[in-house]
Design a protein around this motif. Structure first.
Motif, short mmCIF file in Angstrom:
data_model
loop_
_atom_site.label_atom_id
_atom_site.label_comp_id
_atom_site.label_asym_id
_atom_site.label_seq_id
_atom_site.Cartn_x
_atom_site.Cartn_y
_atom_site.Cartn_z
N HIS A 108 0.80 -1.26 -0.06
CA HIS A 108 0.18 -0.09 0.03
C HIS A 108 0.98 1.27 0.09
N GLU A 111 2.19 1.74 -3.59
CA GLU A 111 1.28 2.22 -4.32
C GLU A 111 1.30 3.84 -4.17
N SER A 115 1.98 6.83 -6.73
CA SER A 115 1.04 7.85 -7.22
C SER A 115 1.26 9.36 -6.79
#
Ligand SMILES: CC(C)(COP(=O)(O)OP(=O)(O)OC[C@H]1O[C@@H](n2cnc3c(N)ncnc32)[C@H](O)[C@@H]1OP(=O)(O)O)[C@@H](O)C(=O)NCCC(=O)NCCSC(=O)C[C@@](O)(CC(=O)O)C(=O)O
Ligand SMILES: [Mg+2]
Length: 292
Positions: A108, A111, A115
């Motif tokens: 997580h 990610e 981003s």
């Protein structure tokens, strides 16, 4: 020398006053909390408050840790997203029961780093072990990610899981403390002790701090600024220890010149591990002063 992380002060994330000035207490790290010190109705507010606190210039000069909610709760993913974007140094995962919990958190974090354009791998992690399952899995947890700076005991939740309570001697925590310490050392990362929950009991706090230092812990989570200097003092070497360390280094240097690996200092053997410990005492004295 590895980074000093003796004191990590918990600061409830929903307390705007504490968030605005907790840097003045100068612990080694500040641990903003979004988990158990924050009421369910305040979770979103706390996340926003901590996000903004992390933008303040004074929090750039101190290591920041945020304890997020577990990923399987309604808040965990939102917490991680906001904190990674805010540039926190370390995410603390509470109630870590298995290596899979770490891997899930790592996925997580990665990610979010991708981003928002944060350097991949720059967000470090710390895992709090707070259950019998977590203690059993400590060796796998400690090795689960290169992002991990250390593992920590969460004793209040742990004793609840064991169905006991904390005692002044801490006998009920001995197994967990030793397991966490062994796992951390085997993985080459730090080991952090849990909070001492009575901010007004100075004597009890010092007793516990001396105990965990003797076991080998690198530091301890704190709940109150008054505990910071008490802990730093326990972790600082004494004048006698520093004097002795200097004599050992001197003896070792003389021995090396003579091509000897082991010498005697007033009848006591001085060899490689003793020399290394002496160097560590001198480094610690330089970094943290000498005990008052
Ligand atoms: C304990 C107490 C209520 C005492 O209040 P008192 O009012 O008696 O405090 P006083 O000393 O009088 O305060 C004097 C001045 O310091 C300011 N001040 C106080 N504390 C401060 C602080 N922490 N940060 C910044 N500032 C602070 C205060 O605002 C005042 O400022 P000012 O008015 O300007 O003079 C208070 O400290 C506090 O709330 N602590 C944080 C508790 C917390 O975070 N719990 C969650 C983490 S544990 C957990 O979850 C269990 C665990 O998970 C743990 C694990 O994993 O290890 C497990 O399972 O074991
Ligand atoms: Mg806890």
């Amino acid at each position: 020398m590895s980074k000093l992380r003796r004191s990590m002060l918990f600061v409830p994330g929903s307390n705007a006053a504490m968030l605005s000035n907790s840097f003045i207490y100068r612990p080694d790290a500040l641990m903003f909390d979004l988990e158990d010190s924050v009421a369910v109705t305040e979770k979103d507010t706390a996340r926003l408050l901590v996000f903004h606190a992390l933008q303040l210039p004074m929090y750039r000069e101190i290591e920041t840790v945020v304890r997020v909610n577990p990923l399987n709760s309604a808040y965990g993913k939102l917490d991680v997203e906001a904190m990674v974007r805010a540039g926190v140094d370390v995410i603390r995962l509470p109630k870590t029961d298995s290596a899979e919990d770490i891997l899930e958190m790592e996925r997580h974090i990665l990610e979010v780093e991708r981003s928002c354009g944060r350097k991949e791998g720059s967000t470090r992690m710390m895992a709090a072990i707070e259950s019998a399952m977590g203690v059993i899995n400590a060796p796998e947890i400690a090795k689960a990610s290169p992002r991990l700076i250390g593992i920590a005991l969460g004793a209040e939740d742990y004793v609840r899981d064991l169905r006991t309570e904390r005692s002044p001697e801490g006998i009920e925590l001995m197994f967990a403390r030793c397991s966490i310490l062994q796992a951390a050392r085997a993985a080459g990362i730090a080991a952090f002790d849990t909070v001492y929950s009575n901010a007004n009991n100075e004597e009890g706090f010092i007793h516990e701090a001396e105990h965990i230092k003797q076991l080998g812990f690198d530091g301890k989570s704190l709940i109150n600024p008054r505990q910071i200097d008490l802990l730093h003092n326990v972790f600082a070497p004494t004048r006698k220890e520093v004097g002795n360390a200097r004599l050992i280094i001197e003896a070792a240097e003389n021995a090396a010149q003579q091509g000897l690996g082991v010498v005697s200092l007033n009848g006591k053997m001085v060899d490689a591990p003793i020399i290394e410990r002496a160097r560590w005492v001198l480094q610690r004295a330089e970094a943290s002063g000498i005990r008052q």
